[in-house]
Scaffold this motif. Structure first.
Motif, mmCIF file in Angstrom:
data_model
loop_
_atom_site.group_PDB
_atom_site.id
_atom_site.type_symbol
_atom_site.label_atom_id
_atom_site.label_comp_id
_atom_site.label_asym_id
_atom_site.label_seq_id
_atom_site.Cartn_x
_atom_site.Cartn_y
_atom_site.Cartn_z
ATOM 1 N N ASP A 83 1.318 -0.824 0.198
ATOM 2 C CA ASP A 83 0.537 -0.203 -0.252
ATOM 3 C C ASP A 83 0.503 0.892 0.182
ATOM 4 O O ASP A 83 0.585 1.895 -1.029
ATOM 5 C CB ASP A 83 -0.675 -0.095 1.562
ATOM 6 C CG ASP A 83 -1.717 1.133 1.322
ATOM 7 O OD1 ASP A 83 -2.708 1.552 -0.066
ATOM 8 O OD2 ASP A 83 -2.019 1.443 2.555
ATOM 9 N N ARG B 114 2.356 1.672 -3.167
ATOM 10 C CA ARG B 114 1.460 2.410 -4.277
ATOM 11 C C ARG B 114 1.001 3.454 -4.349
ATOM 12 O O ARG B 114 1.020 4.279 -5.143
ATOM 13 C CB ARG B 114 0.478 1.831 -4.127
ATOM 14 C CG ARG B 114 -0.883 1.335 -4.927
ATOM 15 C CD ARG B 114 -2.300 0.804 -4.900
ATOM 16 N NE ARG B 114 -2.215 -0.454 -5.443
ATOM 17 C CZ ARG B 114 -1.581 -1.796 -4.006
ATOM 18 N NH1 ARG B 114 -1.884 -1.089 -2.804
ATOM 19 N NH2 ARG B 114 -1.815 -2.988 -3.837
ATOM 20 N N SER B 115 1.217 4.111 -3.373
ATOM 21 C CA SER B 115 0.748 5.245 -2.657
ATOM 22 C C SER B 115 2.370 6.363 -3.204
ATOM 23 O O SER B 115 1.907 7.097 -3.871
ATOM 24 C CB SER B 115 0.603 5.348 -1.646
ATOM 25 O OG SER B 115 -0.259 5.102 -0.748
ATOM 26 N N GLN C 294 1.705 6.016 -7.362
ATOM 27 C CA GLN C 294 0.643 6.323 -7.524
ATOM 28 C C GLN C 294 1.024 7.462 -8.481
ATOM 29 O O GLN C 294 0.688 8.360 -9.978
ATOM 30 C CB GLN C 294 -0.368 6.113 -6.562
ATOM 31 C CG GLN C 294 -1.636 6.646 -7.858
ATOM 32 C CD GLN C 294 -2.632 5.873 -8.348
ATOM 33 O OE1 GLN C 294 -1.877 4.288 -8.602
ATOM 34 N NE2 GLN C 294 -2.840 5.921 -9.772
ATOM 35 N N PRO C 295 1.129 8.832 -8.333
ATOM 36 C CA PRO C 295 1.659 10.779 -8.537
ATOM 37 C C PRO C 295 2.612 10.045 -9.652
ATOM 38 O O PRO C 295 2.175 10.732 -11.426
ATOM 39 C CB PRO C 295 2.448 11.339 -7.761
ATOM 40 C CG PRO C 295 1.998 10.237 -6.341
ATOM 41 C CD PRO C 295 1.990 9.399 -6.366
ATOM 42 N N ILE D 50 2.899 7.456 -12.293
ATOM 43 C CA ILE D 50 1.570 6.635 -12.935
ATOM 44 C C ILE D 50 0.674 8.336 -13.637
ATOM 45 O O ILE D 50 0.396 8.133 -14.288
ATOM 46 C CB ILE D 50 0.407 5.788 -12.270
ATOM 47 C CG1 ILE D 50 2.289 4.058 -12.047
ATOM 48 C CG2 ILE D 50 -0.245 5.338 -13.273
ATOM 49 C CD1 ILE D 50 0.989 3.503 -10.897
ATOM 50 N N GLU D 51 0.628 8.335 -12.766
ATOM 51 C CA GLU D 51 -0.778 10.080 -12.898
ATOM 52 C C GLU D 51 0.115 10.936 -14.169
ATOM 53 O O GLU D 51 -1.079 11.218 -15.370
ATOM 54 C CB GLU D 51 -1.481 10.400 -11.745
ATOM 55 C CG GLU D 51 -2.611 9.059 -10.949
ATOM 56 C CD GLU D 51 -2.667 9.563 -9.660
ATOM 57 O OE1 GLU D 51 -2.731 11.289 -9.419
ATOM 58 O OE2 GLU D 51 -2.926 9.037 -8.791
ATOM 59 N N GLN E 196 0.492 9.197 -17.246
ATOM 60 C CA GLN E 196 -0.719 9.221 -17.942
ATOM 61 C C GLN E 196 -1.296 10.321 -18.671
ATOM 62 O O GLN E 196 -1.517 10.133 -20.255
ATOM 63 C CB GLN E 196 -2.005 8.559 -17.126
ATOM 64 C CG GLN E 196 -2.662 7.813 -17.922
ATOM 65 C CD GLN E 196 -2.728 6.516 -18.899
ATOM 66 O OE1 GLN E 196 -1.819 5.667 -19.016
ATOM 67 N NE2 GLN E 196 -2.893 7.080 -20.461
ATOM 68 N N HIS F 206 9.964 13.345 -11.641
ATOM 69 C CA HIS F 206 10.057 11.661 -10.778
ATOM 70 C C HIS F 206 11.157 10.542 -10.986
ATOM 71 O O HIS F 206 11.280 8.990 -10.177
ATOM 72 C CB HIS F 206 9.183 10.560 -11.155
ATOM 73 C CG HIS F 206 7.345 11.229 -11.446
ATOM 74 N ND1 HIS F 206 6.747 11.484 -10.239
ATOM 75 C CD2 HIS F 206 6.929 11.952 -12.303
ATOM 76 C CE1 HIS F 206 5.731 12.278 -10.367
ATOM 77 N NE2 HIS F 206 5.616 12.683 -11.333
ATOM 78 N N LEU G 22 3.584 -3.013 -9.623
ATOM 79 C CA LEU G 22 1.593 -2.613 -9.939
ATOM 80 C C LEU G 22 1.851 -2.561 -11.416
ATOM 81 O O LEU G 22 0.733 -1.584 -12.113
ATOM 82 C CB LEU G 22 1.972 -0.632 -9.636
ATOM 83 C CG LEU G 22 2.298 -1.125 -8.249
ATOM 84 C CD1 LEU G 22 2.662 0.557 -7.477
ATOM 85 C CD2 LEU G 22 0.920 -0.973 -6.812
ATOM 86 N N LEU H 297 3.773 -2.059 -13.754
ATOM 87 C CA LEU H 297 4.670 -0.498 -14.063
ATOM 88 C C LEU H 297 4.893 -1.253 -15.899
ATOM 89 O O LEU H 297 5.544 -0.105 -16.221
ATOM 90 C CB LEU H 297 5.236 -0.236 -12.980
ATOM 91 C CG LEU H 297 4.134 0.854 -12.040
ATOM 92 C CD1 LEU H 297 6.082 1.137 -11.069
ATOM 93 C CD2 LEU H 297 4.418 1.758 -12.752
ATOM 94 N N ARG I 185 2.442 0.084 -18.421
ATOM 95 C CA ARG I 185 2.598 0.879 -18.673
ATOM 96 C C ARG I 185 3.908 1.403 -18.958
ATOM 97 O O ARG I 185 3.499 2.215 -19.705
ATOM 98 C CB ARG I 185 2.364 1.472 -16.921
ATOM 99 C CG ARG I 185 1.110 0.758 -16.665
ATOM 100 C CD ARG I 185 0.623 1.752 -15.126
ATOM 101 N NE ARG I 185 -0.508 0.502 -14.712
ATOM 102 C CZ ARG I 185 -1.273 1.460 -13.921
ATOM 103 N NH1 ARG I 185 -1.191 2.890 -13.361
ATOM 104 N NH2 ARG I 185 -2.565 0.656 -12.946
#
Length: 174
Positions: free
Chosen positions: A50, A53-54, A57-58, A60-61, A64, A91, A108, A110, A113
C-alpha cells in the motif's frame, strides 16, 4: 496533522526504498526512522505494498496525463523530448527506486504501462507507421534518456537535460 504524518511516512519510505530497495526495507525500519510505532504506521498504510502504491501513484498519474494531453504528431519533437525528460526528472527518485528493485515494476504492472507510454510517445514523435529502424532509434532515444535520469540523478537538471535531449534527438534523426 494526520496528513502531515502521512506525508512524513511517504517521504521516509521513499528515501529508504531508494537507498535499500523496496524488498530490503521493512515497515519496522520506516517506523523507527520516524519515531512511530508500527501500529501508527499501519493506521496510515495497511501494508508495504500500500505504501509503495502510494509512492508510485503520482508517477503513474503524471505519465498518463502526459501522453493523454499531447496532440498526435505535428508538434515540436525536441520540445516533446525536453518535456518528457522533465517529467522523468521530477519522478527520478521513484524511477531509481523501481530500477533498484525491479519487482516494483511487476507489482503495479508498471513494466507494461511504461512500455505503453513509450509507444505513445514514439507515435507522438514520429507518427504511427514506423520502420524497424525508427523503432530501434526510438528505443535508444527514450531508453537513453531514462538511463540518464537514473545514472545522473544526483546532478543538476541543467547538467544532464541538454545533452540527454540532444542525444535523443540525434538518435531519432530529428
Amino acid at each position: 496533522m494526520p496528513g502531515d504524518t502521512k506525508s512524513r511516512i511517504l517521504a521516509v519510505a521513499r528515501e529508504l526504498f531508494v537507498e535499500q530497495g523496496v524488498q530490503n526495507t521493512s515497515l519496522r525500519q520506516i517506523s523507527e526512522r520516524l519515531g512511530l510505532t508500527k501500529p501508527a504506521l499501519y493506521y496510515h498504510f495497511a501494508s508495504r505494498d500500500d505504501l509503495v502504491r502510494s509512492i508510485v501513484q503520482p508517477l503513474i498519474e503524471d505519465f498518463q496525463r502526459f501522453v493523454d494531453d499531447r496532440e498526435p504528431t505535428g508538434g515540436d519533437p525536441r520540445r516533446l523530448l525536453g518535456d518528457y525528460f522533465d517529467l522523468m526528472w521530477r519522478h527520478r527518485d521513484v524511477i531509481v527506486m523501481m530500477v533498484r528493485d525491479l519487482s516494483t515494476l511487476s507489482h503495479l504492472d508498471l513494466g507494461t504501462r511504461v512500455f505503453g507510454w513509450r509507444r505513445q510517445i514514439v507515435a507522438l514523435l514520429l507518427g504511427p507507421d514506423l520502420t524497424r529502424e525508427q523503432h530501434i532509434r526510438a528505443t535508444v532515444a527514450l531508453g537513453g534518456m531514462s538511463d540518464c535520469v537514473v545514472e545522473y540523478a544526483e546532478l543538476a537538471l541543467e547538467e544532464v537535460k541538454p545533452t540527454a535531449v540532444e542525444a535523443a534527438a540525434v538518435a531519432l534523426g530529428i
